[in-house]
Write an enzyme that holds these catalytic residues in place. Sequence first.
Site, short mmCIF file in Angstrom:
data_model
loop_
_atom_site.label_atom_id
_atom_site.label_comp_id
_atom_site.label_asym_id
_atom_site.label_seq_id
_atom_site.Cartn_x
_atom_site.Cartn_y
_atom_site.Cartn_z
CG ASP A 107 -1.98 0.99 1.23
OD1 ASP A 107 -2.12 1.66 0.20
OD2 ASP A 107 -2.67 1.13 2.26
CG ASP B 298 -2.93 3.93 -3.35
OD1 ASP B 298 -3.97 3.29 -3.47
OD2 ASP B 298 -2.67 4.63 -2.36
CD GLU B 299 -5.42 -0.60 -1.16
OE1 GLU B 299 -5.11 -1.36 -0.24
OE2 GLU B 299 -6.36 0.22 -1.09
#
Lengths: 375, 355
Positions: free
Chosen positions: B8, B102-103
């Site tokens: 993350d 974003d993860e």
Amino acid sequence: MKFVVSSTELLSHLQAISRVINNKNTVPILDNFLFDLKDHKLVLTASDLEVTMITSMDLENTEGEGIIALPSKILLETLKKFPEQPLNFDIDMETMAVNIITEKGKFSVVGQSGEDFPELPEVDQDKASRLQVGVDLLQSGINKTLFATADDELRPVMNGILVEMSPDNLTFVASDSHKLVRYQRFDARTDFSASFILPKKPAGLLKNVLPKQEGDVVIEFDDRNSIFILPNYKMVCRLVEGNYPSYNAVIPQVSPNKVIIDRVEFFNTLGRVSLFSNQASNLVKLKIENNEMNVSAQDIDFSISAFERLSCQYEGDEMEIGFKSNFLVEILDNIDSGDVVMELSDPSRAGILLPFENSENEQELMLLMPMMINV
Amino acid sequence: MRKIIHIDMDAFFASIEQRDHPELKGKPVAVGRSEERGVVAAASYEARKFGVRSAMPSKTARARCRHLIFMPPRFEVYKQVSNQIMAIFREYTDLVEPLSIDEAFLDVTVNKKDIPSATLIAREIKQRIVDTTQLTASAGISVNKFLAKVASDQLKPDGMFVITPGKVLPFIEQLPIEKFFGVGKKTAEKMHRLNIKNGKDLQQHDLPFLLHQFGKQGKYFYDIARGIDNRPVTPFRERKSVGIENTFLADLTTQPQITTELERLIEGLIKRMQKAAKKGRTLTLKVKYSNFEQITRSTTPGYFITSKIQLEMLAETLIKEADLSRPIRLLGLSLSNFPGDKPQDAIQLEINFPG
């Protein structure tokens, strides 16, 4: 104009035709009943432009004549609350003021000019076909098929019942493309071949009034409109235009596997077992072998499952097939015979359900597409 | 035993802005529009200290942090960086499941570099991300998705946390219920009402109780309370909906305004549907009123929605169900219920009429 009418009798006539009136009308006049008094006869009309229903009452005590539209909602609600009594309608045709004089008081509303009420669509008598059948027959035809009609805005023809006349028989067909019903009567033949598609709403209205009728129905239709003339009602409706798909082509002629099973037992089993099916799919599995049918369902998400074993007569190979339980239940509910015959070919092809014994003059066939079982 | 990593990025959008604008380093930064009606899309750690959170109206954020610096979002840049990090993940395994921009989850049980230790892989990946993007990420490592996800949240930012098989149960027992992946604000409130404050409390309840309280989710809660999560890491997560929405500069107050904006949304939605090659059964209308109260109305007409005419017809019926006398701040339309993505165990076949 003036007339005296029994409150309950007026209510029962208005209630029967009131189902035509939509909750929301684009044309405000359609919120009204049309009252037309002439020669001691009061003709009552309700319409939504697509369907119009008309009924009439013979009255002894009348004075003058005229046509006026009266608001349906308040009239019905008030009538429901009267104990049986004569109502004196006193209508000033100049001002449209309507006074209903009762035993204890007076109820006043304002009507609208009857001239504003839409004109009835007419059947072109030059092109019209005519059919006369018993009330019971039409009722069976509608009851057997209405549940299978579709709600498909893209294929409006599927939203109605196909009524097909020929020298051989009279056929009613409905399908929502998951299930299909074909109901044939050999005691109603015509010397011509013709068909029309009766939309869902008028079919439902007929279903509602037919049980209270006796005798024959005369149906006149051209390519756009139809008139149903019943002993106490007349219904004029716009037909669904377009061609019904060729339904006979999708009915399998031969199915190698044949089950005969007690309908009510099967129906009740489905009612219990299907409670344990996946809520999204409603899948029930039928596993059939050696004169036994295993009806099972499960919902993995909730870790629940159920099965019941039913004895049946089975000719065919061992097989497992899935159906949407609610469809199967609906179909079984619409067959009258004690035992049903299920004809199956394989798990991805249509299954046919038939009554074990048909009455002399009728033949019914219900087709149901299976569900493909994942995993 | 599987080896799952959850990576993350730390305050992703805000960190990118701080990287590209060095003068912002160490300062409270919010990505989003600062004007009256703007919303915070992301907040830097400095801003979070003041209570600034994503999805917060900019006005509120500004009130909490007077010297908050607003940066307009640059989604193309974020997407580029996202592609860079996803490419790094794929050097280790093809079993990469992006959760958002974003993860992602990585299943490294078997990996392309034959590294036996998931911790080593995570450390390497974190380093590669810093080298390539000058950004930091946090990693969670464990035996399934649920645990990996919870682990990555333990030591943020720039952290790494391992939950080894032997530590699973003690870890879950002490874990506050709101930290459980899948427990949102509403569910957490409900859990608290039921006196469930942590994993240990959750373990005390049997499956029928949880099913009764939480429906389908109950099974998931029952399992994760015991550290069980068998969901695979699936690289191609099918999207569940295609949608479009618009927040208006000025509230919509009249019917013609609403109609015009709805038409615009339909235009946009049909383009997105075509791009995604999607047809769906359900159309959902979202209406947010000026007081931020939000309603959704949906319809499932029984056929696949594919054309503009259908959208217009359905949207028109949906909008009638909204209260149009109140000022409208946002309108959105989305299409969902794609073929084959219902959680169904079977598919209803159709009659194939000729012609």
